[in-house]
Design a protein around this motif. Structure first.
Motif, PDB file in Angstrom:
ATOM      1  N   GLY A 107       0.799  -1.212   0.000  1.00  0.00           N
ATOM      2  CA  GLY A 107       0.000   0.000   0.000  1.00  0.00           C
ATOM      3  C   GLY A 107       0.833   1.265   0.000  1.00  0.00           C
ATOM      4  N   GLY A 108       1.986   1.218  -0.646  1.00  0.00           N
ATOM      5  CA  GLY A 108       2.856   2.387  -0.683  1.00  0.00           C
ATOM      6  C   GLY A 108       3.753   2.535   0.521  1.00  0.00           C
ATOM      7  N   VAL A 109       3.667   1.603   1.482  1.00  0.00           N
ATOM      8  CA  VAL A 109       4.504   1.631   2.687  1.00  0.00           C
ATOM      9  C   VAL A 109       5.601   0.584   2.559  1.00  0.00           C
ATOM     10  CG1 VAL A 109       4.567   1.335   5.192  1.00  0.00           C
ATOM     11  CG2 VAL A 109       2.568   2.396   4.117  1.00  0.00           C
ATOM     12  N   GLU A 130      11.415  -7.161   7.596  1.00  0.00           N
ATOM     13  CA  GLU A 130      11.278  -8.261   8.551  1.00  0.00           C
ATOM     14  C   GLU A 130      10.158  -7.975   9.555  1.00  0.00           C
ATOM     15  OE1 GLU A 130      15.708  -8.175   7.464  1.00  0.00           O
ATOM     16  OE2 GLU A 130      14.098  -6.727   7.849  1.00  0.00           O
ATOM     17  N   GLY A 131       9.363  -9.010   9.820  1.00  0.00           N
ATOM     18  CA  GLY A 131       8.337  -8.919  10.846  1.00  0.00           C
ATOM     19  C   GLY A 131       7.059  -8.231  10.425  1.00  0.00           C
ATOM     20  N   VAL A 132       6.996  -7.749   9.195  1.00  0.00           N
ATOM     21  CA  VAL A 132       5.815  -6.996   8.750  1.00  0.00           C
ATOM     22  C   VAL A 132       5.175  -7.680   7.546  1.00  0.00           C
ATOM     23  CG1 VAL A 132       4.925  -4.774   7.964  1.00  0.00           C
ATOM     24  CG2 VAL A 132       6.871  -4.843   9.554  1.00  0.00           C
ATOM     25  N   SER A 133       3.904  -8.019   7.673  1.00  0.00           N
ATOM     26  CA  SER A 133       3.139  -8.560   6.558  1.00  0.00           C
ATOM     27  C   SER A 133       2.014  -7.583   6.238  1.00  0.00           C
ATOM     28  CB  SER A 133       2.565  -9.933   6.925  1.00  0.00           C
ATOM     29  OG  SER A 133       1.486  -9.790   7.840  1.00  0.00           O
ATOM     30  N   GLY A 134       1.140  -7.966   5.348  1.00  0.00           N
ATOM     31  CA  GLY A 134       0.017  -7.104   5.015  1.00  0.00           C
ATOM     32  C   GLY A 134      -0.999  -6.998   6.124  1.00  0.00           C
ATOM     33  N   ARG A 135      -0.935  -7.926   7.082  1.00  0.00           N
ATOM     34  CA  ARG A 135      -1.916  -7.959   8.170  1.00  0.00           C
ATOM     35  C   ARG A 135      -1.323  -7.774   9.557  1.00  0.00           C
ATOM     36  NH1 ARG A 135      -3.459 -12.473   4.909  1.00  0.00           N
ATOM     37  NH2 ARG A 135      -2.240 -13.767   6.323  1.00  0.00           N
ATOM     38  N   GLY A 155      -7.729  -0.409  16.170  1.00  0.00           N
ATOM     39  CA  GLY A 155      -7.434  -0.427  14.744  1.00  0.00           C
ATOM     40  C   GLY A 155      -6.018  -0.804  14.387  1.00  0.00           C
ATOM     41  N   GLY A 156      -5.146  -1.007  15.383  1.00  0.00           N
ATOM     42  CA  GLY A 156      -3.767  -1.384  15.096  1.00  0.00           C
ATOM     43  C   GLY A 156      -2.928  -0.215  14.617  1.00  0.00           C
ATOM     44  N   VAL A 157      -1.874  -0.519  13.907  1.00  0.00           N
ATOM     45  CA  VAL A 157      -0.946   0.489  13.392  1.00  0.00           C
ATOM     46  C   VAL A 157      -0.758   0.266  11.900  1.00  0.00           C
ATOM     47  CG1 VAL A 157       1.411   1.397  13.477  1.00  0.00           C
ATOM     48  CG2 VAL A 157       0.281   0.682  15.586  1.00  0.00           C
ATOM     49  N   CYS A 158      -0.987   1.305  11.129  1.00  0.00           N
ATOM     50  CA  CYS A 158      -0.753   1.247   9.677  1.00  0.00           C
ATOM     51  C   CYS A 158      -1.582   0.146   9.012  1.00  0.00           C
ATOM     52  CB  CYS A 158       0.741   1.043   9.401  1.00  0.00           C
ATOM     53  SG  CYS A 158       1.364   1.998   8.000  1.00  0.00           S
ATOM     54  N   GLY A 159      -2.813  -0.037   9.522  1.00  0.00           N
ATOM     55  CA  GLY A 159      -3.692  -1.042   8.964  1.00  0.00           C
ATOM     56  C   GLY A 159      -3.339  -2.455   9.344  1.00  0.00           C
ATOM     57  N   ARG A 160      -2.458  -2.636  10.330  1.00  0.00           N
ATOM     58  CA  ARG A 160      -2.001  -3.969  10.736  1.00  0.00           C
ATOM     59  C   ARG A 160      -2.183  -4.159  12.234  1.00  0.00           C
ATOM     60  NH1 ARG A 160       0.992  -1.800   6.708  1.00  0.00           N
ATOM     61  NH2 ARG A 160       1.813  -3.189   5.068  1.00  0.00           N
ATOM     62  N   ALA A 199       6.688   5.997  11.804  1.00  0.00           N
ATOM     63  CA  ALA A 199       7.246   5.320  10.622  1.00  0.00           C
ATOM     64  C   ALA A 199       6.170   5.102   9.568  1.00  0.00           C
ATOM     65  CB  ALA A 199       7.865   3.983  11.035  1.00  0.00           C
ATOM     66  N   CYS A 200       4.959   4.799  10.014  1.00  0.00           N
ATOM     67  CA  CYS A 200       3.854   4.628   9.071  1.00  0.00           C
ATOM     68  C   CYS A 200       3.578   5.938   8.332  1.00  0.00           C
ATOM     69  CB  CYS A 200       2.609   4.159   9.810  1.00  0.00           C
ATOM     70  SG  CYS A 200       1.164   3.938   8.745  1.00  0.00           S
ATOM     71  N   GLN A 201       3.581   7.047   9.073  1.00  0.00           N
ATOM     72  CA  GLN A 201       3.385   8.354   8.446  1.00  0.00           C
ATOM     73  C   GLN A 201       4.459   8.623   7.397  1.00  0.00           C
ATOM     74  OE1 GLN A 201       3.280  11.275  11.588  1.00  0.00           O
ATOM     75  NE2 GLN A 201       1.471  10.375  12.558  1.00  0.00           N
TER      76      GLN A 201
END
Length: 407
Positions: free
Chosen positions: A26-28, A32-37, A73-78, A333-335
């Motif tokens: 999604g442009g982000v 490591e450790g980060v998936s789409g969810r 809602g989590g962070v950055c959609g995750r 970091a998401c911003q």
């Protein structure tokens, strides 16, 4: 320890493809450790060793914080996920647990034990996996990926001795006892004692012990014979109970103050309880969990709802704070559209006045410096939540402001 780290490095487990390498969602930017969810975080804790009480409180507080973040809602959609490993304050288990989790997680909002963090320090820097340790040794300063929250043990000890001199009768020319664990924790605290002794005209009588030494009878006898007028303790809760209890039984009536790791409210239910409330104090990088602030009261209420059978202590504050700091860095970091390890570290550098409502602002803009030089002085009290009350608000001694910790 370094040899041990190298020996176990080859047995690192492979992460799932979903959690390894760099990419873009999604442009982000992700890594490591980060998936789409999911954003996976690691906790290397002590649930069965010398700091088992602390480790349990820190871990439960972090699970509670993450649960609330996810509900919002989590962070950055995750959603955030905390992967926990118990090393039992064993060096081999600690290094093996880091080796296992490092490829699978974005970073670590928990890593208990200064010696164990130091053992993998070079690997952490090479891996670029941000670590917020529940350890306050100045030897951990310098790496941009190991960020101590609060004053390091040397600053904390300087502030503790300042309290002894200003409020407990210790004066120039007196002898000061210091009982300390061998290794990073105790020896960094000892630097603070030596610095303060030089500045204030004190003589330090040193007593080095091992984490497995639980009976402080010999140490009390040596300090009493030396004629010390106060004692600093840089060890664990078990050592605190023994030291204070043996001193009281032997009519060795001097003030004793511990670093932040040297207390657990469970001690107040032991035979040493009355002596602890009379003659023991604790220096801490924050207000106690039972502080009379809106943030502290909310944390107490939420924690009791989540864990109704568990006691509250300052480990709850430490765990909550580290999880909150890590999450703030994630949001920044998401911003910036960069959820890689480097992106999260860069985001942390922008937090230069972080305040979680527990009395001390933290500045993370300089990896070479402690995020604070201030300490709160607390006293055991059976009538308050968490067993500690603040008797001196956050502050730094003049000797602490003129001192530079070095990693």
């Amino acid at each position: 320890m370094l040899a041990l780290a190298l020996a176990v490095a080859g047995c690192s487990s492979k992460a799932d493809d979903d959690n390894k390498g760099s990419g873009s969602e999604g442009g982000v930017k992700t890594g490591e450790g980060v998936s789409g969810r999911t954003i996976s975080l690691g906790a290397l804790t002590d649930m069965t060793g010398v700091y088992a009480t602390l480790g349990k409180s820190i871990t439960q507080a972090q699970r509670l914080y993450i649960k609330q973040v996810n509900a919002d809602g989590g962070v950055c959609g995750r959603k955030l996920s905390l992967v926990v490993r118990d090393h039992g304050y064993d060096p081999q288990k600690a290094v093996a647990a880091y080796t296992e989790l490092e490829p699978k997680v974005l970073g670590f909002p928990q890593f208990i034990g200064s010696p164990f963090v130091a053992a993998v320090e070079k690997r952490i820097t090479a891996d670029k996996a941000l670590v917020l340790p529940q350890a306050w040794s100045a030897n951990l300063l310098g790496s941009p990926y190991i960020r101590v929250i609060g004053s390091t043990y040397d600053y904390e000890t300087i502030n503790a001795i300042d309290f002894l001199m200003k409020e407990k009768g210790l004066k120039k020319g007196d002898k000061l006892g210091h009982v300390y664990f061998e290794g990073d924790y105790g020896e960094n605290a000892l630097k603070g004692s030596r610095h303060m002794a030089q500045e204030a005209g004190l003589t330090v009588v040193e007593q080095k012990i091992k984490p497995t030494d639980n009976d402080m009878t010999a140490q009390v006898a040596a300090l009493k014979k030396a004629g010390v007028k106060a004692v600093v303790l840089s060890a664990g809760p078990r050592q605190a109970a023994s030291l204070v209890g043996v001193a009281a039984a032997g009519k060795f009536d001097v003030p004793i103050i511990g670093n932040n790791s040297a207390f657990s409210p469970q001690l107040l239910a032991t035979q040493a309880g009355p002596a602890l409330t009379k003659n023991y104090w604790v220096a801490s990088p924050s207000l106690p969990v039972g502080a009379d602030t809106a943030d502290a009261k909310k944390l107490v209420k939420d924690y009791r709802t989540a864990y109704p059978k568990e006691s509250l202590d300052n480990g709850v504050v430490a765990g909550w704070t580290a999880a909150a700091v890590f999450t703030q860095a994630l949001k920044k970091a998401c911003q910036n559209k960069d959820l890689t390890r480097q992106g999260v570290d860069k985001a942390l550098l922008t937090l230069n006045a972080y305040d979680n409502g527990f009395g001390i602002k933290q500045d993370f803009s300089d990896p070479k410096a402690a995020s604070s030089r201030e300490s709160v002085i607390q006293q055991p009290d059976t009538s308050v939540t968490g067993g500690l009350k603040a008797v001196r608000e956050a502050g730094a001694a003049p000797e602490a402001r003129g001192y530079t910790a070095s990693g």
